[in-house]
Design a protein around this motif. Structure first.
Motif, short mmCIF file in Angstrom:
data_model
loop_
_atom_site.label_atom_id
_atom_site.label_comp_id
_atom_site.label_asym_id
_atom_site.label_seq_id
_atom_site.Cartn_x
_atom_site.Cartn_y
_atom_site.Cartn_z
N VAL A 142 84.99 8.21 33.23
CA VAL A 142 86.29 7.85 32.67
C VAL A 142 86.48 6.33 32.72
N GLU A 143 86.07 5.72 33.83
CA GLU A 143 86.21 4.27 33.96
C GLU A 143 85.35 3.53 32.94
N ARG A 144 84.14 4.04 32.66
CA ARG A 144 83.26 3.36 31.71
C ARG A 144 83.56 3.75 30.27
N GLY A 145 84.42 4.76 30.07
CA GLY A 145 84.86 5.13 28.74
C GLY A 145 83.96 6.08 27.99
N ARG A 146 82.92 6.58 28.63
CA ARG A 146 82.02 7.55 28.00
C ARG A 146 81.17 8.21 29.07
N GLY A 147 80.69 9.40 28.73
CA GLY A 147 79.83 10.13 29.66
C GLY A 147 79.69 11.57 29.23
N GLY A 148 78.74 12.25 29.86
CA GLY A 148 78.50 13.66 29.57
C GLY A 148 78.21 14.43 30.85
N ILE A 149 78.69 15.66 30.92
CA ILE A 149 78.50 16.51 32.10
C ILE A 149 78.05 17.89 31.62
N VAL A 150 76.91 18.36 32.13
CA VAL A 150 76.41 19.70 31.86
C VAL A 150 76.47 20.50 33.15
N LEU A 151 77.18 21.62 33.11
CA LEU A 151 77.30 22.52 34.26
C LEU A 151 76.66 23.85 33.89
N MET A 152 75.79 24.36 34.77
CA MET A 152 75.06 25.59 34.47
C MET A 152 75.87 26.81 34.87
N SER A 153 76.40 27.49 33.87
CA SER A 153 77.07 28.77 34.03
C SER A 153 76.03 29.88 33.87
N SER A 154 76.45 31.05 33.39
CA SER A 154 75.53 32.17 33.24
C SER A 154 76.22 33.29 32.48
N LEU A 155 75.42 34.17 31.93
CA LEU A 155 75.96 35.39 31.32
C LEU A 155 76.81 36.18 32.30
N VAL A 156 76.48 36.11 33.59
CA VAL A 156 77.21 36.90 34.60
C VAL A 156 78.56 36.28 34.94
N ALA A 157 78.88 35.11 34.38
CA ALA A 157 80.12 34.42 34.74
C ALA A 157 81.36 35.08 34.15
N PHE A 158 81.20 35.99 33.19
CA PHE A 158 82.34 36.46 32.40
C PHE A 158 82.88 37.82 32.84
N GLN A 159 82.35 38.37 33.92
CA GLN A 159 82.84 39.61 34.49
C GLN A 159 82.22 39.77 35.88
N GLY A 160 82.82 40.65 36.69
CA GLY A 160 82.20 40.97 37.97
C GLY A 160 80.87 41.68 37.75
N ARG A 188 89.27 11.40 26.95
CA ARG A 188 88.96 10.18 27.70
C ARG A 188 87.51 9.76 27.52
N GLY A 189 86.84 10.36 26.53
CA GLY A 189 85.49 9.95 26.17
C GLY A 189 84.38 10.66 26.89
N VAL A 190 84.68 11.73 27.63
CA VAL A 190 83.68 12.43 28.43
C VAL A 190 83.48 13.84 27.89
N ASP A 191 82.25 14.17 27.53
CA ASP A 191 81.91 15.52 27.06
C ASP A 191 81.53 16.39 28.25
N VAL A 192 82.09 17.59 28.32
CA VAL A 192 81.75 18.55 29.37
C VAL A 192 81.32 19.85 28.70
N LEU A 193 80.20 20.39 29.16
CA LEU A 193 79.64 21.61 28.55
C LEU A 193 79.21 22.58 29.63
N ALA A 194 79.61 23.85 29.49
CA ALA A 194 79.06 24.94 30.29
C ALA A 194 77.92 25.58 29.52
#
Length: 270
Positions: A142-160, A188-194
């Motif tokens: 946010v301070e530098r005005g750009r960036g990207g974040i990839v977080l590893m989710s899963s097929l199992v994330a959407f139900q017990g 704020r210029g930051v891409d976040v992806l699951a």
């Protein structure tokens, strides 16, 4: 502007959009290593994080020799908060613009039969360490005005998921966090992806005591994820993940729980 689907492979698009350096956790094996190789091919310098220093050093030499990039090795056990903080501090002198949080592990079997220490360590790695690093680097982005974040989710994330209840719960946390941060940080210029893949043919299944006989390769998951970065909040990389999603989507949540329980029972039969 989102990156066009074909813009990433063998180009400088990621470097141009996010900056010269990416930090990848879980880089010694599986999906994390695949991300590291593809980011190096795209011309990004790397900060490689995992527990196994020797494996990281070997990968760093490979990528430096093949692609002419710079690679820093940070050996750390992300189950320990102090070591996560050490990673964040150690990377502070680099212009990191992309965080790929690929570190994580799973368990399987009845929750009550599991080892409490292992189950809590999984929460530490999959959730707490991920949140700690994401918070640190999101502030910098946010301070530098750009960036990207990839977080590893899963097929199992959407139900017990019976027989993987705690693992699925950790991935539900990751998925929900990514969705919220995608909306918060995009202005704020930051891409976040699951990234929510289905079964992946890597060392994950062996450690989790799951029999995974068909699935995607780590390379396919990493490539599809990087193509999707900047285009939405969630990607389900590959045809298998999309097919599994479509088969579960018509079911009510309780039905998805039951269906995933049957799937997991087959994958964890001893």
């Amino acid at each position: 502007m989102p990156l066009p689907p074909s813009a990433l492979a063998g180009s400088s698009a990621l470097r141009d959009r996010y900056g010269p350096v990416a930090l990848v956790t879980g880089a010694s094996d599986g999906i994390g290593r695949a991300f590291a190789r593809q980011l190096a091919a795209a011309g990004l310098d790397l900060v490689l994080v995992a527990r196994r220093e020797a494996a990281l050093a070997e990968l760093a030499r490979e990528l430096q020799d093949r692609h002419g990039i710079a690679a820093r090795v940070l050996a750390a056990n992300l189950a320990e908060a102090a070591q996560v903080e050490r990673v964040a501090r150690a990377a502070a002198d680099r212009d990191v613009g992309l965080l790929v949080a690929a570190a994580g592990f799973g368990t399987s079997g009845p929750f009550v039969d599991g080892d409490p220490g292992t189950e809590l360590a999984m929460i530490d790695v999959n959730c707490r360490a991920l949140a700690q690093l994401t918070h640190a680097f999101a502030r910098r982005f946010v301070e530098r005005g750009r960036g990207g974040i990839v977080l590893m989710s899963s097929l199992v994330a959407f139900q017990g998921v019976p027989r993987a209840a705690n693992y699925a719960a950790t991935k539900a946390y990751v998925q929900t966090l990514a969705e919220g941060l995608h909306a918060e940080l995009r202005p704020r210029g930051v891409d976040v992806l699951a990234s929510a893949p289905g079964p992946v043919l890597s060392g994950f299944g062996q450690r989790a005591a799951m029999r995974i006989t068909s699935g995607q390769t780590p390379d396919a998951v990493a490539a599809a994820t990087l193509r999707a970065l900047g285009r939405g909040a969630t990607v389900r990389p590959g045809l298998l993940a999309k097919a599994l999603e479509m088969s579960l989507k018509p079911l009510p949540r309780v039905g998805r729980v039951l269906m995933m329980g049957r799937v997991m029972a087959g994958m964890t039969a001893r």
